[in-house]
Write a protein that holds these residues in place. Sequence first.
Motif, PDB file in Angstrom:
ATOM      1  N   ASP A  32       4.758  10.854   0.854  1.00  0.00           N
ATOM      2  CA  ASP A  32       3.681  10.743   0.895  1.00  0.00           C
ATOM      3  C   ASP A  32       3.678  10.428   2.657  1.00  0.00           C
ATOM      4  O   ASP A  32       1.836  11.271   2.418  1.00  0.00           O
TER       5      ASP A  32
ATOM      6  N   GLN B  95      -1.402   0.727   6.529  1.00  0.00           N
ATOM      7  CA  GLN B  95      -0.415   2.125   7.005  1.00  0.00           C
ATOM      8  C   GLN B  95      -1.653   2.915   7.631  1.00  0.00           C
ATOM      9  O   GLN B  95      -2.766   3.431   7.215  1.00  0.00           O
TER      10      GLN B  95
ATOM     11  N   ASP C  54      -6.444  -0.103  -3.531  1.00  0.00           N
ATOM     12  CA  ASP C  54      -6.912  -0.310  -2.231  1.00  0.00           C
ATOM     13  C   ASP C  54      -6.278  -1.912  -2.302  1.00  0.00           C
ATOM     14  O   ASP C  54      -6.969  -2.461  -2.593  1.00  0.00           O
TER      15      ASP C  54
ATOM     16  N   TYR D  21      -4.194   6.062   7.025  1.00  0.00           N
ATOM     17  CA  TYR D  21      -5.330   6.268   5.957  1.00  0.00           C
ATOM     18  C   TYR D  21      -6.548   5.283   7.176  1.00  0.00           C
ATOM     19  O   TYR D  21      -7.676   5.779   6.314  1.00  0.00           O
TER      20      TYR D  21
ATOM     21  N   THR E  48       0.489  -1.652   0.010  1.00  0.00           N
ATOM     22  CA  THR E  48       0.067  -0.106   0.222  1.00  0.00           C
ATOM     23  C   THR E  48       0.915   1.771  -0.514  1.00  0.00           C
ATOM     24  O   THR E  48       1.918   1.032   0.457  1.00  0.00           O
ATOM     25  N   ASP E  49       0.574   2.068  -0.505  1.00  0.00           N
ATOM     26  CA  ASP E  49       1.045   3.833  -0.901  1.00  0.00           C
ATOM     27  C   ASP E  49       0.236   4.708  -1.612  1.00  0.00           C
ATOM     28  O   ASP E  49      -0.753   4.014  -2.549  1.00  0.00           O
ATOM     29  N   ASN E  50       0.295   5.740  -1.431  1.00  0.00           N
ATOM     30  CA  ASN E  50      -0.427   6.638  -2.002  1.00  0.00           C
ATOM     31  C   ASN E  50      -0.590   6.737  -4.251  1.00  0.00           C
ATOM     32  O   ASN E  50      -1.995   7.152  -4.337  1.00  0.00           O
TER      33      ASN E  50
ATOM     34  N   LEU F 285       0.292  13.778   2.748  1.00  0.00           N
ATOM     35  CA  LEU F 285      -0.857  13.782   4.056  1.00  0.00           C
ATOM     36  C   LEU F 285      -1.187  14.315   5.300  1.00  0.00           C
ATOM     37  O   LEU F 285      -1.558  14.521   6.349  1.00  0.00           O
TER      38      LEU F 285
END
Length: 342
Positions: A111, A75, A53, A78, A47-49, A115
Amino acid sequence: MSQETNLHLYSTCPQSKDIAAADYVRTVADHSRWSEEAGCTGMLIYTDNGLVDPWQVAQTAIAATERLAPLVAVQPIYMHPYWVAKQIASIAALHGRRVALNMLAGGFKNDLIALGDDTPHDDRYRRTTEYTTIVRSLLEGGPVTFEGRYYRVSNLSLAPSLPRELRPEILISGSSDAGIQAARDIGAVAIRYPKPAEQEVGAEDLSGLSCGVRVGIVAREDAAEAWRVAAERFPATRQGAIRHALAMKVSDSAWHRQLSDLDERPAGPDSPYWLGPFQNYKTFCPYLVGSHEEVAAELARYLRKGHRTVILDIVPDAAEFAHIRTAFDRALEMVSHDRLAA
């Protein structure tokens, strides 16, 4: 494999950013089936930006297999911990399937900044510890009341409840002191981006903490052929070296620094341990390259040190899985022979 040998082997799912959108569902399904056929316990889903999903990807993996456990990267910034517990319980209720969790404390620094998260490295592990404590407590049965620095819940219950046999294995990076402490606090497996096996710590050095390693493997019957395949798959380029250097400037990851301080072949020319792909920004873990016997011998050294969980780098096809399985089978034979000879 895992039931008979107490080895938990996880593959890694290709990333959505590297596959055409029209082909990605098929790609996930193929890799899920190959992983299951190779005897893997599960498959890591990143998972990352910049990725789709991971819980959606996990659904695809479950639909394509009979027992494979998606190892979902989580993460904390999130989503609320209740949401994660709800996903696990819902998958169990709808499909009778187990998932595993790869708890993150970091990720790509850009990332996190995007955020609005500038939490220092060690504090991120403390935050992940609180987060995972709530998830685990909910899955074990509520109601849960918890008050920490980062999270607070009061008399919180989970429905549907999760059967005991479907509770997830929990993994977390364990290459820093903060990561090791987090693994102890939440009862997780500490995953290390290892040094050569003879230089790497093991369960005894970590006071019995459950531990594992993340490595890539290119193995063939002939070592020269393995190195030819590896060089073709991961060519050294100036652009790759520059990207690695830039990544180092913005990373506060302990394992990233540790590996970057090593030579490309730190254990010498006769060792299968290779950092070429890492140093050229092709991947983020060491590789073991050589004959099946050479790779098996290095794997056996990790296993003897108590590393009973192994996460593989992305495997390109079913044929490569077969070579990896051969190396693991031989490594397990070596370890079994040690026990019989003792």
